[in-house]
Design an enzyme around this catalytic site. Sequence first.
Site, short mmCIF file in Angstrom:
data_model
loop_
_atom_site.label_atom_id
_atom_site.label_comp_id
_atom_site.label_asym_id
_atom_site.label_seq_id
_atom_site.Cartn_x
_atom_site.Cartn_y
_atom_site.Cartn_z
N SER A 1 1.09 -1.11 0.06
CA SER A 1 0.65 -0.08 -0.22
C SER A 1 0.45 1.36 0.20
O SER A 1 0.73 2.09 0.03
CB SER A 1 -0.44 0.17 1.76
N HIS B 1 -2.16 -3.24 -7.05
CA HIS B 1 -2.43 -2.89 -5.65
C HIS B 1 -3.69 -2.84 -5.75
O HIS B 1 -4.58 -2.61 -6.04
CB HIS B 1 -2.30 -1.31 -4.81
N GLU C 1 -4.69 -0.25 -8.11
CA GLU C 1 -3.90 0.57 -9.14
C GLU C 1 -2.62 0.00 -9.01
O GLU C 1 -1.85 -0.88 -8.79
CB GLU C 1 -2.78 1.30 -7.29
N ASN D 1 -4.52 5.57 -0.65
CA ASN D 1 -4.44 5.33 0.60
C ASN D 1 -4.31 7.34 0.56
O ASN D 1 -4.06 6.89 1.81
CB ASN D 1 -2.94 4.69 0.42
C1 LIG Z 1 -5.09 -0.53 2.93
C2 LIG Z 1 -5.82 -1.10 1.60
O1 LIG Z 1 -4.17 -0.55 0.37
C3 LIG Z 1 -6.25 -0.36 0.78
C4 LIG Z 1 -7.76 -0.88 1.32
O2 LIG Z 1 -8.26 -1.93 0.76
S1 LIG Z 1 -9.01 0.36 1.14
C5 LIG Z 1 -10.41 -0.89 1.67
C6 LIG Z 1 -10.89 -0.18 0.24
N1 LIG Z 1 -12.40 -0.85 0.37
C7 LIG Z 1 -13.64 -0.47 1.24
O3 LIG Z 1 -13.63 0.65 0.90
C8 LIG Z 1 -14.54 -1.49 1.31
C9 LIG Z 1 -15.90 -0.30 1.42
N2 LIG Z 1 -17.34 -1.46 1.92
C10 LIG Z 1 -18.37 -1.97 1.10
O4 LIG Z 1 -17.45 -2.38 -0.62
C11 LIG Z 1 -19.08 -2.86 1.74
O5 LIG Z 1 -19.29 -2.40 2.78
C12 LIG Z 1 -18.91 -3.92 1.64
C13 LIG Z 1 -18.35 -5.48 -0.02
C14 LIG Z 1 -17.50 -4.70 2.38
C15 LIG Z 1 -19.86 -4.80 2.48
O6 LIG Z 1 -20.90 -4.92 1.96
P1 LIG Z 1 -22.52 -4.63 2.64
O7 LIG Z 1 -23.39 -4.24 1.76
O8 LIG Z 1 -22.40 -4.19 3.66
O9 LIG Z 1 -22.35 -6.54 3.08
P2 LIG Z 1 -22.74 -7.67 2.55
O10 LIG Z 1 -24.42 -7.42 1.84
O11 LIG Z 1 -22.59 -9.34 3.22
O12 LIG Z 1 -21.76 -7.44 0.62
C16 LIG Z 1 -21.45 -7.13 -0.20
C17 LIG Z 1 -21.28 -7.92 -1.30
O13 LIG Z 1 -20.32 -8.53 -1.13
C18 LIG Z 1 -19.82 -9.16 -1.11
N3 LIG Z 1 -18.54 -9.94 -0.17
C19 LIG Z 1 -18.72 -8.98 1.15
N4 LIG Z 1 -17.57 -9.28 1.82
C20 LIG Z 1 -17.06 -10.34 1.03
C21 LIG Z 1 -15.82 -10.72 1.08
N5 LIG Z 1 -14.79 -10.53 1.74
N6 LIG Z 1 -15.39 -11.71 0.12
C22 LIG Z 1 -16.30 -11.45 -0.88
N7 LIG Z 1 -17.36 -10.94 -1.50
C23 LIG Z 1 -17.86 -10.34 -0.35
C24 LIG Z 1 -21.11 -10.12 -0.61
O14 LIG Z 1 -21.53 -11.89 -1.33
C25 LIG Z 1 -22.23 -8.99 -0.90
O15 LIG Z 1 -22.70 -9.80 -3.02
P3 LIG Z 1 -23.58 -9.57 -3.13
O16 LIG Z 1 -24.18 -8.44 -3.07
O17 LIG Z 1 -23.63 -9.66 -4.61
O18 LIG Z 1 -24.77 -11.05 -2.71
#
Ligand SMILES: C[C@H](O)CC(=O)SCCNC(=O)CCNC(=O)[C@H](O)C(C)(C)COP(=O)(O)OP(=O)(O)OC[C@H]1O[C@@H](n2cnc3c(N)ncnc32)[C@H](O)[C@@H]1OP(=O)(O)O
Length: 286
Positions: free
Chosen positions: A121, A142, A154, A193
């Site tokens: 990251s 990334h 990325e 990030n």
């Molecule tokens: C720090 C690093 O360098 C960079 C980063 O990673 S920064 C972080 C970036 N990530 C984010 O910002 C995440 C923001 N959050 C989200 O996008 C959503 O809240 C979330 C996808 C995590 C969960 O979604 P939410 O609607 O609350 O829950 P949920 O209904 O259980 O899941 C939605 C869909 O995602 C899928 N899903 C959720 N978590 C999952 C996982 N860990 N693996 C696979 N699929 C997943 C579910 O199966 C569901 O799919 P569907 O709608 O097709 O059935």
Amino acid sequence: MTDIERVGVVGCGQMGAGIAEVCARAGLDVKVAETTGEALEIGRTRLFNSLSKAAERGKISAEELESTQARLTFTTDLGEFADRDLVIEAVVENEQVKTEIFQVLDQVVTRPDAILASNTSSIPLVKLAVATSRPDHVIGIHFFNPAPVQKLVELIPALTTSEGTLSRAQVFTEKVLGKHAIRAQDRSGFVVNALLIPYLLSAIRMFESGIASREDIDNGMEMGCAHPMGPLKLSDLIGLDTVASVAYSMYEEYKEPLYAAPPLLQRMVDAGRLGRKTGSGFYTYE
Ligand SMILES: C[C@H](O)CC(=O)SCCNC(=O)CCNC(=O)[C@H](O)C(C)(C)COP(=O)(O)OP(=O)(O)OC[C@H]1O[C@@H](n2cnc3c(N)ncnc32)[C@H](O)[C@@H]1OP(=O)(O)O
């Protein structure tokens, strides 16, 4: 379309497992490495549980579940990565650990045009590139958490990365994995990030200073700005150790106060409250 068929993933934590899942679901032969048999078993269970959930939700058929599992192999020996066309390193955000892995990969991966990628990251890609004898074949790819869900990757070329490596990585991530790729310079935090971490740190500072409760901070951004999750929940999802490490790397690079980790974040990391992965962070999890 691409000459990349055999992929290696180093590390099977939440990011490594997610990346391996994305690659296996795209039809690739994927080998995953962990340091110990125990870590490997935990990683394999995480990955297979996620695949089973995808099948339960009807995203993949029972046949696809079986064939995807069959494309995944696991090892504790990086020597087994000799035949890989692409290796993606996704271990802890620690420069020394990553550098040592790149040195080993450089020794063991035999294909001369294999790409050695890092999911870092924030660690400068050029430092990983120059640890190898093939700095033109090293690049940052990334992914975002959860990797099977988030559309973005990325691509971060180091100063040494060749145009050929960059364009092969772009074709691979877009055409084979179906992600959307954006390009960023090799500067700590890249695009996402660099914007996200100061926001998460501000939310932690807000919580620490008692301005609002954790729920009100998160609801504020979920209901006020339509974010899928508020900043404290998101920090728990990313892992507080990762948020802290990325903040330190960015502070190291820019010396800007907005990248300085608030004391509460470090205390929580010291206490082992790392978020979802340890069952407790700003919230508690089953
Ligand atoms: C720090 C690093 O360098 C960079 C980063 O990673 S920064 C972080 C970036 N990530 C984010 O910002 C995440 C923001 N959050 C989200 O996008 C959503 O809240 C979330 C996808 C995590 C969960 O979604 P939410 O609607 O609350 O829950 P949920 O209904 O259980 O899941 C939605 C869909 O995602 C899928 N899903 C959720 N978590 C999952 C996982 N860990 N693996 C696979 N699929 C997943 C579910 O199966 C569901 O799919 P569907 O709608 O097709 O059935």
